[in-house]
Design a protein around this motif. Structure first.
Motif, PDB file in Angstrom:
ATOM      1  N   TRP A  36      44.266  45.118  47.660  1.00 59.79           N
ATOM      2  CA  TRP A  36      44.499  44.289  47.231  1.00 59.79           C
ATOM      3  C   TRP A  36      44.050  43.695  45.113  1.00 59.79           C
ATOM      4  CZ3 TRP A  36      49.550  41.905  47.224  1.00 59.79           C
ATOM      5  CH2 TRP A  36      50.276  42.418  48.080  1.00 59.79           C
ATOM      6  N   TYR A  37      43.881  43.774  44.186  1.00 64.93           N
ATOM      7  CA  TYR A  37      43.881  43.471  43.420  1.00 64.93           C
ATOM      8  C   TYR A  37      43.894  42.105  42.863  1.00 64.93           C
ATOM      9  CZ  TYR A  37      41.192  48.471  42.815  1.00 64.93           C
ATOM     10  OH  TYR A  37      41.265  49.670  42.876  1.00 64.93           O
ATOM     11  N   ARG A  38      42.971  41.230  41.811  1.00 56.23           N
ATOM     12  CA  ARG A  38      43.848  40.397  41.440  1.00 56.23           C
ATOM     13  C   ARG A  38      43.504  40.547  39.890  1.00 56.23           C
ATOM     14  NH1 ARG A  38      40.793  35.240  44.225  1.00 56.23           N
ATOM     15  NH2 ARG A  38      38.705  35.642  43.417  1.00 56.23           N
ATOM     16  N   GLN A  47      38.883  44.394  42.321  1.00 53.23           N
ATOM     17  CA  GLN A  47      39.136  44.994  43.897  1.00 53.23           C
ATOM     18  C   GLN A  47      39.145  43.394  44.622  1.00 53.23           C
ATOM     19  OE1 GLN A  47      38.507  48.682  44.744  1.00 53.23           O
ATOM     20  NE2 GLN A  47      38.170  47.926  46.905  1.00 53.23           N
ATOM     21  N   ILE A  48      39.807  42.888  45.739  1.00 52.30           N
ATOM     22  CA  ILE A  48      39.786  41.844  46.645  1.00 52.30           C
ATOM     23  C   ILE A  48      39.505  42.244  48.445  1.00 52.30           C
ATOM     24  CG2 ILE A  48      40.269  39.834  44.418  1.00 52.30           C
ATOM     25  CD1 ILE A  48      41.888  39.597  45.596  1.00 52.30           C
ATOM     26  N   ALA A  49      40.079  43.154  47.988  1.00 52.27           N
ATOM     27  CA  ALA A  49      40.532  44.069  49.948  1.00 52.27           C
ATOM     28  C   ALA A  49      40.836  44.632  49.214  1.00 52.27           C
ATOM     29  CB  ALA A  49      41.467  42.976  50.194  1.00 52.27           C
ATOM     30  N   TYR A  96      47.306  41.786  42.651  1.00 54.26           N
ATOM     31  CA  TYR A  96      48.498  43.603  42.818  1.00 54.26           C
ATOM     32  C   TYR A  96      48.280  44.220  43.887  1.00 54.26           C
ATOM     33  CZ  TYR A  96      48.917  42.567  37.609  1.00 54.26           C
ATOM     34  OH  TYR A  96      48.911  42.414  37.010  1.00 54.26           O
ATOM     35  N   CYS A  97      49.196  45.436  44.946  1.00 52.01           N
ATOM     36  CA  CYS A  97      48.721  46.572  45.282  1.00 52.01           C
ATOM     37  C   CYS A  97      48.624  47.219  44.395  1.00 52.01           C
ATOM     38  CB  CYS A  97      49.162  46.498  46.697  1.00 52.01           C
ATOM     39  SG  CYS A  97      51.438  46.505  46.412  1.00 52.01           S
ATOM     40  N   ARG A 109      54.192  45.736  39.858  1.00 52.82           N
ATOM     41  CA  ARG A 109      54.030  44.675  38.847  1.00 52.82           C
ATOM     42  C   ARG A 109      52.891  43.349  38.814  1.00 52.82           C
ATOM     43  NH1 ARG A 109      60.229  45.615  36.221  1.00 52.82           N
ATOM     44  NH2 ARG A 109      60.175  47.600  36.041  1.00 52.82           N
ATOM     45  N   GLY A 110      53.017  43.328  40.893  1.00 55.52           N
ATOM     46  CA  GLY A 110      52.072  41.830  40.749  1.00 55.52           C
ATOM     47  C   GLY A 110      53.033  40.949  41.120  1.00 55.52           C
TER      48      GLY A 110
END
Length: 117
Positions: A36-38, A47-49, A96-97, A109-110
């Motif tokens: 997962w990103y944001r 990148q968050i996870a 986003y993944c 696409r988020g």
């Protein structure tokens, strides 16, 4: 072809929770690590996870979300989740993944998450 579709975003007050989902298709989901990103406008994607393939026994989080967000996966549903608790205004972003297939990155696409009073 590889496709990733995120859902579950929305607007929530500070301290609230949301659960994001990302459904993958076109590849053997359980074999691949998922991320997962944001991204906030004007800033780099963060990148968050991440969660390891198969049973998802390895997980890693960015310091900014550690202890508040939880990544998980359901291979039977080809889905990776991001449970977000204790949300803060600074969590506002498009989420986003991502997966990687033979060295090629694929993104959804988020989904927009907005945290505001």
């Amino acid at each position: 072809q590889v496709q990733l579709v995120e859902s579950g975003g929305g607007s929530v007050q500070p301290g609230g929770s949301l659960r994001l989902s990302c459904i993958g298709s076109g590849f053997t989901f359980y074999r691949h690590m998922m991320y997962w990103y944001r991204q906030v406008p004007g800033k780099e994607r963060e990148q968050i996870a991440l969660i390891s393939n198969a049973g998802g026994g390895y997980k890693n989080y960015a310091a900014s979300v550690e202890g508040r967000f939880t990544i998980s996966r359901d291979n039977a549903k080809n889905t990776v989740y991001l449970q977000m608790d204790s949300l803060k205004p600074e969590d506002t972003a498009v989420y986003y993944c991502r997966t990687t297939q033979t060295g090629v990155e694929y993104w959804g696409r988020g989904t927009q998450v907005t945290v505001a009073s």
